[in-house]
Scaffold this active site. Structure first.
Site, PDB file in Angstrom:
ATOM      1  N   HIS A  30      -1.728  71.136 -52.747  1.00  0.00           N
ATOM      2  CA  HIS A  30      -0.912  70.264 -53.606  1.00  0.00           C
ATOM      3  C   HIS A  30       0.572  70.505 -53.314  1.00  0.00           C
ATOM      4  O   HIS A  30       1.362  69.569 -53.238  1.00  0.00           O
ATOM      5  CB  HIS A  30      -1.184  70.547 -55.091  1.00  0.00           C
TER       6      HIS A  30
ATOM      7  N   HIS B  36      -2.638  74.374 -56.069  1.00  0.00           N
ATOM      8  CA  HIS B  36      -2.728  75.349 -54.981  1.00  0.00           C
ATOM      9  C   HIS B  36      -1.861  74.914 -53.800  1.00  0.00           C
ATOM     10  O   HIS B  36      -1.130  73.909 -53.894  1.00  0.00           O
ATOM     11  CB  HIS B  36      -4.188  75.595 -54.580  1.00  0.00           C
TER      12      HIS B  36
ATOM     13  N   HIS C  99     -19.652  67.765 -51.974  1.00  0.00           N
ATOM     14  CA  HIS C  99     -20.214  68.686 -52.968  1.00  0.00           C
ATOM     15  C   HIS C  99     -21.507  69.361 -52.515  1.00  0.00           C
ATOM     16  O   HIS C  99     -22.005  70.250 -53.198  1.00  0.00           O
ATOM     17  CB  HIS C  99     -20.418  67.962 -54.302  1.00  0.00           C
TER      18      HIS C  99
ATOM     19  N   LYS D  87     -11.838  76.443 -45.319  1.00  0.00           N
ATOM     20  CA  LYS D  87     -11.435  75.530 -46.374  1.00  0.00           C
ATOM     21  C   LYS D  87     -11.193  76.351 -47.647  1.00  0.00           C
ATOM     22  O   LYS D  87     -11.948  77.279 -47.926  1.00  0.00           O
ATOM     23  CB  LYS D  87     -12.609  74.555 -46.590  1.00  0.00           C
TER      24      LYS D  87
ATOM     25  N   LYS E 142     -12.954  78.528 -54.258  1.00  0.00           N
ATOM     26  CA  LYS E 142     -12.989  79.642 -55.214  1.00  0.00           C
ATOM     27  C   LYS E 142     -13.988  80.693 -54.777  1.00  0.00           C
ATOM     28  O   LYS E 142     -13.759  81.890 -54.909  1.00  0.00           O
ATOM     29  CB  LYS E 142     -13.391  79.099 -56.596  1.00  0.00           C
TER      30      LYS E 142
ATOM     31  N   CYS F 264     -24.177  64.592 -50.528  1.00  0.00           N
ATOM     32  CA  CYS F 264     -22.764  64.224 -50.484  1.00  0.00           C
ATOM     33  C   CYS F 264     -22.037  65.343 -49.739  1.00  0.00           C
ATOM     34  O   CYS F 264     -22.257  66.524 -49.987  1.00  0.00           O
ATOM     35  CB  CYS F 264     -22.237  64.072 -51.919  1.00  0.00           C
TER      36      CYS F 264
ATOM     37  N   CYS G 272     -22.971  60.482 -57.244  1.00  0.00           N
ATOM     38  CA  CYS G 272     -22.566  61.897 -57.187  1.00  0.00           C
ATOM     39  C   CYS G 272     -21.618  62.147 -58.354  1.00  0.00           C
ATOM     40  O   CYS G 272     -20.540  61.531 -58.418  1.00  0.00           O
ATOM     41  CB  CYS G 272     -21.889  62.235 -55.852  1.00  0.00           C
TER      42      CYS G 272
ATOM     43  N   CYS H 171     -18.125  63.502 -57.246  1.00  0.00           N
ATOM     44  CA  CYS H 171     -17.178  62.503 -56.717  1.00  0.00           C
ATOM     45  C   CYS H 171     -16.940  61.382 -57.719  1.00  0.00           C
ATOM     46  O   CYS H 171     -16.025  60.574 -57.531  1.00  0.00           O
ATOM     47  CB  CYS H 171     -17.708  61.861 -55.437  1.00  0.00           C
TER      48      CYS H 171
HETATM   49  N1  MSP Z   1      -6.581  62.410 -58.396  1.00  0.00           N
HETATM   50  C1  MSP Z   1      -6.853  62.111 -57.048  1.00  0.00           C
HETATM   51  C2  MSP Z   1      -5.724  61.335 -56.420  1.00  0.00           C
HETATM   52  C3  MSP Z   1      -5.363  60.067 -57.119  1.00  0.00           C
HETATM   53  S1  MSP Z   1      -3.980  59.300 -56.402  1.00  0.00           S
HETATM   54  C4  MSP Z   1      -3.930  57.798 -57.063  1.00  0.00           C
HETATM   55  C5  MSP Z   1      -7.053  63.386 -56.263  1.00  0.00           C
HETATM   56  N2  MSP Z   1      -6.543  64.508 -56.782  1.00  0.00           N
HETATM   57  S2  MSP Z   1      -6.585  65.955 -56.089  1.00  0.00           S
HETATM   58  O1  MSP Z   1      -6.073  66.891 -57.069  1.00  0.00           O
HETATM   59  O2  MSP Z   1      -7.880  66.226 -55.570  1.00  0.00           O
HETATM   60  O3  MSP Z   1      -5.530  65.914 -54.962  1.00  0.00           O
HETATM   61  C6  MSP Z   1      -5.868  65.565 -53.652  1.00  0.00           C
HETATM   62  C7  MSP Z   1      -4.618  65.708 -52.826  1.00  0.00           C
HETATM   63  O4  MSP Z   1      -4.086  67.051 -52.950  1.00  0.00           O
HETATM   64  C8  MSP Z   1      -4.794  65.528 -51.342  1.00  0.00           C
HETATM   65  O5  MSP Z   1      -4.829  64.178 -50.937  1.00  0.00           O
HETATM   66  C9  MSP Z   1      -3.564  66.261 -50.829  1.00  0.00           C
HETATM   67  O6  MSP Z   1      -2.437  65.520 -51.097  1.00  0.00           O
HETATM   68  C10 MSP Z   1      -3.567  67.492 -51.714  1.00  0.00           C
HETATM   69  N3  MSP Z   1      -4.466  68.518 -51.192  1.00  0.00           N
HETATM   70  C11 MSP Z   1      -5.509  69.099 -51.836  1.00  0.00           C
HETATM   71  N4  MSP Z   1      -6.052  70.057 -51.021  1.00  0.00           N
HETATM   72  C12 MSP Z   1      -5.390  70.076 -49.846  1.00  0.00           C
HETATM   73  C13 MSP Z   1      -5.439  70.914 -48.714  1.00  0.00           C
HETATM   74  N5  MSP Z   1      -6.303  71.898 -48.560  1.00  0.00           N
HETATM   75  N6  MSP Z   1      -4.521  70.692 -47.748  1.00  0.00           N
HETATM   76  C14 MSP Z   1      -3.556  69.739 -47.852  1.00  0.00           C
HETATM   77  N7  MSP Z   1      -3.489  68.944 -48.920  1.00  0.00           N
HETATM   78  C15 MSP Z   1      -4.455  68.993 -49.870  1.00  0.00           C
HETATM   79  O7  MSP Z   1      -7.632  63.307 -55.186  1.00  0.00           O
END
Ligand code: MSP
Length: 543
Positions: free
Chosen positions: A23, A20, A148, A297, A300, A145, A128, A131
């Site tokens: 990412h 999304h 969640h 935030k 879904k 938590c 959790c 998490c």
């Molecule tokens: N798999 C772990 C990370 C492991 S790294 C060794 C993880 N994955 S995640 O899919 O949840 O990705 C989290 C990351 O996605 C955040 O740290 C950020 O980089 C990005 N984002 C996810 N949602 C976000 C927002 N709403 N806004 C900005 N970035 C965000 O955690």
């Protein structure tokens, strides 16, 4: 001089849902930072990838009646396919199911186990499942938590633990001794404040009776490793740790991009894991805030999870990249709405830059049939017409801000210069000069300075809008660089566009978006008053 190196990473994303906006932001920010380092003459390596083990993936796969591996393959592919759409140029894409990665995780675990920093113990704690970790009572809010909103389950089991507590003092000292280890400052303070309380040892295993989708511990067949112990290691396994050339070359220059949600694993577990495994500590962490969508935030259930491919298809990749870098103050949260992206496109891109570009080149076409006349040094000095020092100031401020990942300020420095050029047109009034042949040298000098200014802008916007940068450079008949961009050094000296060059009238860089088509009527008045009207001036047609 030693060649400059830079290794940037994004988090490896979970494959339990489609990519999304959040990412996309981190990947684009890391790409912009990488391209900036490239124009600053660094040799770079840029890594991204997917995190594929753990409970969450098993549950998601079960829902779709498929195997975890098949499920991970599909979603990982979506993350890989997104990169070219966003014009993100990574050097490698790592998956935690890659055999090479699995081996390095086992090697690191063995190394730490052999050194005595991993021990076996029974434990009862609050777990959790969302998490995938145990919680301390004090970390919960109303017993739940935070992420969640559920009460964790009491679990009693024997597990392996990592002696993080042993390294707490060392970590505090390391953070204090290296001021840019965690940036921006507020996140450094957050980690230091967390480290004021005693650090618990970290449970790093899960019994296979509960979870099989993970990497088996090298010293106990009945357990798999905790996802974070697996995931964080990607940053070194991807470089071929321990003996790979890339590891030796790039590891000392590592900076990890993450959002605020995962600073604890990156700011605490990871440096301690590296220290315990006797591996050099990474250089630093760049932490950004969260994108909310329409003030909430992304979730879904609210239905506001924003698909970056849809936004790109609708508005174009360069405008999308520009918007993300301009709108978010790195470190703070930002808000995504269609109105704000459209407002930025219409005012900053279509009006400020796009109109400047077409105005200057249209005037040059009209008054000199496209021929660049060059600057008359005497007149330039006499009438104070040079834009060189404003351009130099923009380059310096841009460089300073971008080096600190202050992308919004870096973009701001370019737009400050664009605004100076727009005002310069208003004060020099080329259309008035053009009325009298006696002014031909002044007119040529004015247009030459503006064309040179546009040349500098085309070089500076490269990290943020690579396609537009190239398009502007092609129009300005600039020599094509094999590496695909002009370095910051190459933006000077001033005066590179040759006298006599014929520049055609350009295509529109950024078409204006008709706001009536994209937004509900009730918002119309507010937007046009605050964002559009004031920026119409530079877009006045050539008189
Ligand atoms: N798999 C772990 C990370 C492991 S790294 C060794 C993880 N994955 S995640 O899919 O949840 O990705 C989290 C990351 O996605 C955040 O740290 C950020 O980089 C990005 N984002 C996810 N949602 C976000 C927002 N709403 N806004 C900005 N970035 C965000 O955690």
């Amino acid at each position: 001089m030693k060649p400059k190196k830079q290794f940037f990473t994004t988090p490896i994303y979970y494959v339990n849902a489609k990519p999304h906006l959040g990412h996309a932001y981190t990947s684009i920010a890391a790409d912009v930072a990488t391209r900036f380092k490239q124009i600053d003459d660094y040799e770079t390596f840029f890594l991204t990838g997917t995190d594929e083990h753990g409970d969450k993936i098993v549950q998601a796969a079960q829902k779709q009646e498929t195997t975890p591996k098949e499920y991970a393959d599909n979603i990982s592919q979506l993350f890989q396919d997104l990169l070219p759409v966003l014009n993100v140029k990574n050097n490698h894409f790592i998956r935690t199911t890659d055999p090479g990665h699995i081996q390095v995780v086992k090697d690191v675990l063995s190394k730490i186990y052999d050194s005595g920093d991993i021990y076996f113990s029974s434990y009862e704690g609050l777990y959790c499942f969302g998490c995938e970790r145990f919680y301390q009572e004090r970390e919960l809010i109303d017993g739940k938590c935070q992420d969640h909103g559920v009460e964790p389950t009491v679990i009693k089991e024997s597990n392996y633990f990592f002696k993080m507590s042993k390294y707490q003092k060392w970590l505090i000292n390391h953070i204090k001794a290296n001021p840019d280890f965690i940036q921006p400052e507020q996140y450094k303070n957050e980690i230091l404040s967390f480290l004021k309380d005693p650090l618990e040892d970290l449970c790093i295993s899960r019994p296979k009776s509960r979870l099989t989708w993970g990497i088996t511990l090298p010293f106990d067949e009945d357990y798999v490793t905790y996802v974070w112990f697996d995931a964080l290691v990607n940053y070194i396994s991807a470089l071929g740790y321990p003996d790979g050339k890339l590891f030796k070359k790039f590891w000392p220059s590592t900076r990890h991009f993450v959002a605020k949600d995962i600073i604890k694993p990156h700011g605490i577990y990871w440096p301690i894991m590296l220290k315990a495994a006797d591996i050099e500590i990474y250089n630093g962490l760049n932490v950004h805030g969260f994108w909310n969508v329409k003030g909430s935030k992304m979730s879904k259930s609210i239905g506001n999870v924003t698909d970056p491919i849809q936004v790109t298809n609708k508005y174009g990749i360069d405008p999308f990249r520009y918007f993300l870098m301009r709108e978010m103050v790195f470190g703070l949260d930002a808000n995504f709405t269609e109105e704000t992206i459209v407002s930025r496109i219409n005012s900053d891109l279509a009006n400020d830059l796009g109109n400047l570009f077409s105005r200057v080149l249209s005037m040059n076409s009209r008054y000199f049939t496209g021929e660049v006349k060059g600057s008359d040094a005497k007149i330039e000095k006499q009438k104070n017409l040079s834009l060189a020092s404003d351009a130099k100031k923009a380059v310096d401020e841009f460089k300073q801000a971008m080096s600190l990942c202050e992308f919004h300020k870096g973009v701001g420095a370019i737009w400050q210069f664009i605004s100076i050029m727009n005002k310069y047109i208003d004060t020099t009034a080329p259309w008035t000069l053009a009325k009298d042949d006696a002014n031909v040298l002044i007119l040529g000098t004015v247009l030459y300075n503006l064309i040179e200014g546009l040349r500098v802008v085309s070089c500076l916007i490269y990290p943020i809008m690579p396609q537009t940068s190239l398009k502007m450079q092609e129009t300005l008949c600039m020599e094509k660089r094999e590496k695909g961009f002009y370095s910051l050094e190459e933006t000077f000296p001033w005066g590179q566009i040759k006298k006599g060059t014929i520049i055609e009238k350009p295509d529109i860089l950024f078409p204006r978006i008709d706001t009536n088509k994209i937004k509900p009527k009730s918002h119309k008045k507010k937007l046009s008053a605050s964002n559009f009207d004031k920026s119409v001036a530079p877009g006045n047609p050539v008189k």
